[in-house]
Design a protein around this motif. Structure first.
Motif, PDB file in Angstrom:
ATOM      1  N   ARG A  25      15.319 -59.198  -4.924  1.00  0.00           N
ATOM      2  CA  ARG A  25      16.193 -59.181  -3.750  1.00  0.00           C
ATOM      3  C   ARG A  25      16.388 -57.764  -3.222  1.00  0.00           C
ATOM      4  O   ARG A  25      16.383 -57.525  -2.012  1.00  0.00           O
ATOM      5  CB  ARG A  25      17.549 -59.804  -4.085  1.00  0.00           C
ATOM      6  N   THR A  26      16.561 -56.809  -4.132  1.00  0.00           N
ATOM      7  CA  THR A  26      16.739 -55.413  -3.731  1.00  0.00           C
ATOM      8  C   THR A  26      15.500 -54.894  -3.012  1.00  0.00           C
ATOM      9  O   THR A  26      15.607 -54.217  -1.989  1.00  0.00           O
ATOM     10  CB  THR A  26      17.041 -54.537  -4.967  1.00  0.00           C
ATOM     11  N   LYS A  27      14.340 -55.228  -3.515  1.00  0.00           N
ATOM     12  CA  LYS A  27      13.081 -54.796  -2.890  1.00  0.00           C
ATOM     13  C   LYS A  27      12.938 -55.401  -1.497  1.00  0.00           C
ATOM     14  O   LYS A  27      12.572 -54.713  -0.543  1.00  0.00           O
ATOM     15  CB  LYS A  27      11.902 -55.194  -3.760  1.00  0.00           C
ATOM     16  N   GLU A  28      13.236 -56.693  -1.348  1.00  0.00           N
ATOM     17  CA  GLU A  28      13.145 -57.356  -0.045  1.00  0.00           C
ATOM     18  C   GLU A  28      14.122 -56.741   0.951  1.00  0.00           C
ATOM     19  O   GLU A  28      13.793 -56.540   2.118  1.00  0.00           O
ATOM     20  CB  GLU A  28      13.414 -58.851  -0.188  1.00  0.00           C
ATOM     21  N   THR A  29      15.335 -56.408   0.501  1.00  0.00           N
ATOM     22  CA  THR A  29      16.330 -55.796   1.375  1.00  0.00           C
ATOM     23  C   THR A  29      15.876 -54.418   1.828  1.00  0.00           C
ATOM     24  O   THR A  29      15.994 -54.073   3.003  1.00  0.00           O
ATOM     25  CB  THR A  29      17.690 -55.693   0.661  1.00  0.00           C
ATOM     26  N   ARG A  30      15.326 -53.626   0.906  1.00  0.00           N
ATOM     27  CA  ARG A  30      14.821 -52.297   1.257  1.00  0.00           C
ATOM     28  C   ARG A  30      13.701 -52.389   2.289  1.00  0.00           C
ATOM     29  O   ARG A  30      13.662 -51.627   3.251  1.00  0.00           O
ATOM     30  CB  ARG A  30      14.308 -51.576   0.016  1.00  0.00           C
ATOM     31  N   GLU A  31      12.777 -53.344   2.103  1.00  0.00           N
ATOM     32  CA  GLU A  31      11.666 -53.521   3.045  1.00  0.00           C
ATOM     33  C   GLU A  31      12.178 -53.948   4.413  1.00  0.00           C
ATOM     34  O   GLU A  31      11.693 -53.480   5.443  1.00  0.00           O
ATOM     35  CB  GLU A  31      10.671 -54.545   2.508  1.00  0.00           C
ATOM     36  N   MET A  32      13.167 -54.850   4.447  1.00  0.00           N
ATOM     37  CA  MET A  32      13.742 -55.299   5.709  1.00  0.00           C
ATOM     38  C   MET A  32      14.413 -54.132   6.423  1.00  0.00           C
ATOM     39  O   MET A  32      14.229 -53.939   7.628  1.00  0.00           O
ATOM     40  CB  MET A  32      14.751 -56.426   5.458  1.00  0.00           C
ATOM     41  N   GLN A  33      15.172 -53.321   5.697  1.00  0.00           N
ATOM     42  CA  GLN A  33      15.867 -52.189   6.301  1.00  0.00           C
ATOM     43  C   GLN A  33      14.876 -51.151   6.816  1.00  0.00           C
ATOM     44  O   GLN A  33      15.118 -50.508   7.832  1.00  0.00           O
ATOM     45  CB  GLN A  33      16.838 -51.560   5.303  1.00  0.00           C
ATOM     46  N   ALA A  34      13.756 -50.993   6.153  1.00  0.00           N
ATOM     47  CA  ALA A  34      12.741 -50.037   6.598  1.00  0.00           C
ATOM     48  C   ALA A  34      12.012 -50.532   7.845  1.00  0.00           C
ATOM     49  O   ALA A  34      11.529 -49.729   8.643  1.00  0.00           O
ATOM     50  CB  ALA A  34      11.746 -49.767   5.479  1.00  0.00           C
ATOM     51  N   SER A  35      11.938 -51.839   8.037  1.00  0.00           N
ATOM     52  CA  SER A  35      11.185 -52.395   9.158  1.00  0.00           C
ATOM     53  C   SER A  35      12.033 -52.618  10.415  1.00  0.00           C
ATOM     54  O   SER A  35      11.521 -53.112  11.414  1.00  0.00           O
ATOM     55  CB  SER A  35      10.541 -53.720   8.748  1.00  0.00           C
ATOM     56  N   LEU A  36      13.310 -52.268  10.369  1.00  0.00           N
ATOM     57  CA  LEU A  36      14.171 -52.480  11.535  1.00  0.00           C
ATOM     58  C   LEU A  36      13.764 -51.577  12.691  1.00  0.00           C
ATOM     59  O   LEU A  36      13.302 -50.457  12.490  1.00  0.00           O
ATOM     60  CB  LEU A  36      15.630 -52.207  11.166  1.00  0.00           C
ATOM     61  N   SER A  37      13.923 -52.096  13.899  1.00  0.00           N
ATOM     62  CA  SER A  37      13.593 -51.307  15.081  1.00  0.00           C
ATOM     63  C   SER A  37      14.676 -51.504  16.137  1.00  0.00           C
ATOM     64  O   SER A  37      15.547 -52.370  16.009  1.00  0.00           O
ATOM     65  CB  SER A  37      12.233 -51.710  15.628  1.00  0.00           C
ATOM     66  N   ARG A  38      14.606 -50.719  17.181  1.00  0.00           N
ATOM     67  CA  ARG A  38      15.590 -50.767  18.259  1.00  0.00           C
ATOM     68  C   ARG A  38      15.548 -52.142  18.934  1.00  0.00           C
ATOM     69  O   ARG A  38      14.491 -52.688  19.195  1.00  0.00           O
ATOM     70  CB  ARG A  38      15.288 -49.675  19.278  1.00  0.00           C
ATOM     71  N   GLY A  50      25.604 -57.248  15.529  1.00  0.00           N
ATOM     72  CA  GLY A  50      25.332 -56.292  16.589  1.00  0.00           C
ATOM     73  C   GLY A  50      23.846 -56.121  16.804  1.00  0.00           C
ATOM     74  O   GLY A  50      23.014 -56.698  16.103  1.00  0.00           O
ATOM     75  N   THR A  51      23.518 -55.323  17.809  1.00  0.00           N
ATOM     76  CA  THR A  51      22.134 -55.019  18.155  1.00  0.00           C
ATOM     77  C   THR A  51      21.905 -53.533  17.916  1.00  0.00           C
ATOM     78  O   THR A  51      22.729 -52.699  18.291  1.00  0.00           O
ATOM     79  CB  THR A  51      21.872 -55.348  19.635  1.00  0.00           C
ATOM     80  N   ILE A  52      20.771 -53.186  17.321  1.00  0.00           N
ATOM     81  CA  ILE A  52      20.473 -51.789  17.037  1.00  0.00           C
ATOM     82  C   ILE A  52      20.216 -51.066  18.347  1.00  0.00           C
ATOM     83  O   ILE A  52      19.329 -51.433  19.114  1.00  0.00           O
ATOM     84  CB  ILE A  52      19.263 -51.659  16.097  1.00  0.00           C
ATOM     85  N   ASP A  53      21.013 -50.030  18.603  1.00  0.00           N
ATOM     86  CA  ASP A  53      20.882 -49.231  19.824  1.00  0.00           C
ATOM     87  C   ASP A  53      20.011 -48.007  19.564  1.00  0.00           C
ATOM     88  O   ASP A  53      19.146 -47.672  20.363  1.00  0.00           O
ATOM     89  CB  ASP A  53      22.260 -48.822  20.337  1.00  0.00           C
ATOM     90  N   SER A  54      20.243 -47.333  18.439  1.00  0.00           N
ATOM     91  CA  SER A  54      19.422 -46.199  18.035  1.00  0.00           C
ATOM     92  C   SER A  54      19.589 -46.005  16.537  1.00  0.00           C
ATOM     93  O   SER A  54      20.513 -46.551  15.929  1.00  0.00           O
ATOM     94  CB  SER A  54      19.835 -44.935  18.791  1.00  0.00           C
ATOM     95  N   PHE A  55      18.685 -45.229  15.943  1.00  0.00           N
ATOM     96  CA  PHE A  55      18.783 -44.993  14.506  1.00  0.00           C
ATOM     97  C   PHE A  55      17.997 -43.748  14.125  1.00  0.00           C
ATOM     98  O   PHE A  55      17.134 -43.285  14.869  1.00  0.00           O
ATOM     99  CB  PHE A  55      18.290 -46.198  13.698  1.00  0.00           C
ATOM    100  N   ASP A  56      18.331 -43.209  12.961  1.00  0.00           N
ATOM    101  CA  ASP A  56      17.556 -42.146  12.353  1.00  0.00           C
ATOM    102  C   ASP A  56      17.337 -42.527  10.895  1.00  0.00           C
ATOM    103  O   ASP A  56      17.487 -43.697  10.537  1.00  0.00           O
ATOM    104  CB  ASP A  56      18.222 -40.778  12.525  1.00  0.00           C
ATOM    105  N   GLU A  57      16.990 -41.586  10.051  1.00  0.00           N
ATOM    106  CA  GLU A  57      16.664 -41.905   8.666  1.00  0.00           C
ATOM    107  C   GLU A  57      17.828 -42.478   7.872  1.00  0.00           C
ATOM    108  O   GLU A  57      17.634 -43.324   7.013  1.00  0.00           O
ATOM    109  CB  GLU A  57      16.135 -40.666   7.957  1.00  0.00           C
ATOM    110  N   LYS A  58      19.063 -42.016   8.169  1.00  0.00           N
ATOM    111  CA  LYS A  58      20.207 -42.425   7.355  1.00  0.00           C
ATOM    112  C   LYS A  58      21.215 -43.302   8.076  1.00  0.00           C
ATOM    113  O   LYS A  58      21.940 -44.053   7.443  1.00  0.00           O
ATOM    114  CB  LYS A  58      20.929 -41.188   6.815  1.00  0.00           C
ATOM    115  N   GLN A  59      21.275 -43.235   9.404  1.00  0.00           N
ATOM    116  CA  GLN A  59      22.312 -43.958  10.143  1.00  0.00           C
ATOM    117  C   GLN A  59      21.723 -44.789  11.271  1.00  0.00           C
ATOM    118  O   GLN A  59      20.630 -44.498  11.759  1.00  0.00           O
ATOM    119  CB  GLN A  59      23.325 -42.975  10.723  1.00  0.00           C
ATOM    120  N   ASP A  72      25.767 -46.633   8.117  1.00  0.00           N
ATOM    121  CA  ASP A  72      24.677 -46.197   7.254  1.00  0.00           C
ATOM    122  C   ASP A  72      23.598 -47.266   7.282  1.00  0.00           C
ATOM    123  O   ASP A  72      23.888 -48.454   7.422  1.00  0.00           O
ATOM    124  CB  ASP A  72      25.156 -46.007   5.811  1.00  0.00           C
ATOM    125  N   ARG A  73      22.372 -46.846   7.135  1.00  0.00           N
ATOM    126  CA  ARG A  73      21.251 -47.783   7.177  1.00  0.00           C
ATOM    127  C   ARG A  73      21.383 -48.838   6.064  1.00  0.00           C
ATOM    128  O   ARG A  73      21.005 -49.989   6.237  1.00  0.00           O
ATOM    129  CB  ARG A  73      19.947 -47.012   7.036  1.00  0.00           C
TER     130      ARG A  73
END
Length: 110
Positions: A25-38, A50-59, A72-73
Motif C-alpha cells: 500500500r505504501t509503495k502504491e501511494t508513493r507511485e500515485m503521489q509521484a504521478s500527480l499532475s496539474r 480539491g484540484t491541483i493548481d500547482s506543485f513542486d517537489e514538496k508542496q 505537503d505532497r
C-alpha cells in the motif's frame, strides 16, 4: 526444536498478513503521489477535495472552490477519477456483454 517451528510459523504469518500488505500500500501511494499532475482531482488525508493548481517537489497548491490551499505532497491520499473515466469503463463492459451475447447467439444457431 519443537518450540522453534511454531515461532517461525508465527513470524511468517505475521509477515504475510501484516507487514507485506502495508509495504505494498505504501509503495502504491508513493507511485500515485509521484504521478500527480496539474488539474488532477485529489482527496487529502483530512478529507478535503480539491484540484491541483500547482506543485513542486514538496508542496502542492489545491484549488478548493474560490480558495487555494497549500499542502505537503504526502498529504494527498488518493486521486479521484474524473467523470469521463467511469463512462469509458462502462462502455468497455457493454462491449464485452455485446460480444458475449454475439457468441451465445452464434452457438445457439448451430
Amino acid at each position: 526444536m519443537g518450540m522453534i517451528i511454531p515461532l517461525v510459523l508465527f513470524v511468517a504469518i505475521f509477515y504475510f498478513m501484516l507487514i507485506r500488505p502495508q509495504q505494498k500500500r505504501t509503495k502504491e501511494t508513493r507511485e500515485m503521489q509521484a504521478s500527480l499532475s496539474r488539474g488532477d482531482k485529489v482527496v487529502t488525508i483530512g478529507g478535503l477535495h480539491g484540484t491541483i493548481d500547482s506543485f513542486d517537489e514538496k508542496q502542492m497548491v489545491l484549488k478548493c472552490g474560490n480558495s487555494r490551499l497549500t499542502f505537503d505532497r504526502g498529504a494527498i491520499r488518493e486521486k479521484v477519477k474524473s467523470a469521463a473515466e467511469p463512462k469509458q469503463e462502462e462502455k468497455k463492459l457493454e462491449d464485452k456483454k455485446d460480444a458475449t451475447q454475439d457468441v451465445a447467439a452464434e452457438t445457439s444457431e448451430k
